[in-house]
Scaffold this active site. Sequence first.
Site, PDB file in Angstrom:
ATOM      1  N   ASP A   8      -6.062  -7.770   1.781  1.00  0.00           N
ATOM      2  CA  ASP A   8      -6.023  -9.299   1.633  1.00  0.00           C
ATOM      3  C   ASP A   8      -7.048  -9.606   0.375  1.00  0.00           C
ATOM      4  O   ASP A   8      -6.799 -10.447  -0.348  1.00  0.00           O
ATOM      5  CB  ASP A   8      -6.556  -9.909   2.889  1.00  0.00           C
ATOM      6  CG  ASP A   8      -5.837  -9.805   4.171  1.00  0.00           C
ATOM      7  OD1 ASP A   8      -4.446  -9.686   3.680  1.00  0.00           O
ATOM      8  OD2 ASP A   8      -6.153  -9.820   5.462  1.00  0.00           O
TER       9      ASP A   8
ATOM     10  N   ASN B  54       0.805  -1.204   0.049  1.00  0.00           N
ATOM     11  CA  ASN B  54       0.053  -0.050   0.018  1.00  0.00           C
ATOM     12  C   ASN B  54       0.952   0.998   0.113  1.00  0.00           C
ATOM     13  O   ASN B  54       2.086   1.122   0.083  1.00  0.00           O
ATOM     14  CB  ASN B  54      -1.107   0.208   1.114  1.00  0.00           C
ATOM     15  CG  ASN B  54      -0.417  -0.078   2.614  1.00  0.00           C
ATOM     16  OD1 ASN B  54       0.777   0.532   2.706  1.00  0.00           O
ATOM     17  ND2 ASN B  54      -0.690  -0.758   3.556  1.00  0.00           N
TER      18      ASN B  54
ATOM     19  N   LYS C   2       1.349   3.617   2.103  1.00  0.00           N
ATOM     20  CA  LYS C   2       2.294   3.878   3.371  1.00  0.00           C
ATOM     21  C   LYS C   2       3.500   2.759   3.385  1.00  0.00           C
ATOM     22  O   LYS C   2       4.641   3.356   3.489  1.00  0.00           O
ATOM     23  CB  LYS C   2       1.490   3.478   4.442  1.00  0.00           C
ATOM     24  CG  LYS C   2       2.187   3.715   5.849  1.00  0.00           C
ATOM     25  CD  LYS C   2       1.321   3.519   7.011  1.00  0.00           C
ATOM     26  CE  LYS C   2       2.189   3.223   8.268  1.00  0.00           C
ATOM     27  NZ  LYS C   2       1.170   3.041   9.585  1.00  0.00           N
ATOM     28  N   GLU C   3       3.405   1.577   2.835  1.00  0.00           N
ATOM     29  CA  GLU C   3       4.485   0.677   2.865  1.00  0.00           C
ATOM     30  C   GLU C   3       5.531   0.973   1.869  1.00  0.00           C
ATOM     31  O   GLU C   3       6.606   1.086   2.015  1.00  0.00           O
ATOM     32  CB  GLU C   3       3.855  -0.854   2.549  1.00  0.00           C
ATOM     33  CG  GLU C   3       3.026  -1.334   3.787  1.00  0.00           C
ATOM     34  CD  GLU C   3       2.228  -2.512   3.415  1.00  0.00           C
ATOM     35  OE1 GLU C   3       1.800  -3.122   4.295  1.00  0.00           O
ATOM     36  OE2 GLU C   3       1.863  -2.562   2.116  1.00  0.00           O
TER      37      GLU C   3
END
Length: 426
Positions: free
Chosen positions: A248, A180, A182-183
């Site tokens: 997921d 995502n 942020k990651e």
Amino acid sequence: MSVAVIGDLIIDEYLYGESNRLSPEAPVPVIEYTHKKFLPGGAGNVAQNLKKLRVKTDLFAILDKSWLDEIIVGNTHLNLQNVLPSNGLKSHKTRIYTNGHYYARIDHDLKYDNQKLFNLILKTDFSKYSCVIISDYAKGTLGDKLNHIIYHIKKTNNKIIVDPKNNLSKYSDCWLLKPNLKEFEQTVGKCNNNLDIIEKGRAVLESVNAEYLLVTLGNKGMILISKDKFKFKKAIAKEVFDVTGAGDTVTASIAYGIDKKYNVSDAVELANQGASAVVTKKGTSSVSQKDLGIIKTVFTNGVFDLLHSGHVDYLKKSKKLGDKLIVGLNSDESVKRIKGDDRPVVNQEDRKKMLLALDFVDEVIIFEENTPLDLINKIKPDIITKGGDYKKENVVGHDIVKKTVIIPLLDGHSTTKIIEKVKNAA
């Protein structure tokens, strides 16, 4: 084929209650407990999504066996024999809801001893899977064995989809990496716009030797990046209720697409559909084929000259076989060629209106040919139905669809007999 999921299996517990007063001990609400439920989280939620999409799935994970009956019940598509027992619970998230609102979360995490699972993975031939998902929540299932696991899978299967945690450089040699925003920014730094994401994304692809990078952007959509192309998928606008487990669902939807031999762009489009559906649901949720915009189409055809209860019964049973019922309707000219100049009694436009008045008929298409073969080739239905005493091998189009179903007609109901009765009465 089937899909393998490797990663952290988390217990998602949901506690529900009602609150209408504050505690006398401190200014906090007193919650009157009503009920609770357990759901598989992390890699378990990925596997559960694949189960709902009717994909055979092998889950490689670690969990106290006593919890399996609580979280995964009646599962015919999920193989749990590779879920190895641990010495007690390892990862458990308790979410508290009061008066319909998400109030708090309590996490309980312990590090895993992953050696037994690692040994099992090294003994597994992954060539039998259409793709392998690595679902990393940094709970210890993969730990320091991550690169060895990817290396082993890579020898027999070149489609490894990784749902990463934090440092993206850990996931070398995967096929598709799905962080995502942020990651992604934790690895590459702040991104100011989509062009920034694309430029830095290509640098990540180069450094980890991956073919594709999919950066999910929450309610803004997602960007699929390769070394020479990119594609922005705008989020499908829906009211967001709960984003739990949306990542997921994206991962599972991509794997579903790959298992069904979609190209990567179309698989990501499925994922975009899945993400838009799951955020409207409460708690950790999974999606169906219908949520992905995949529907089972049923086709039947006929003259339907004088619509009667036999037609209605037959069409209703046809619709129950799928999600969408399309009726191919013989044109007036084709009816005359087949049945003679005195037919049809009712013209094609009125016949079409009568059929569309039935709430289980979704679409009516008039065709001019004697048979609906060209129409079947055009719409490519999943199922063809035919009424009466036909044999499947005699049904037009039986050889180009997945399934042909013969539906017995109600005794004593026939357009020809109705016409004869009217003529005799006259």
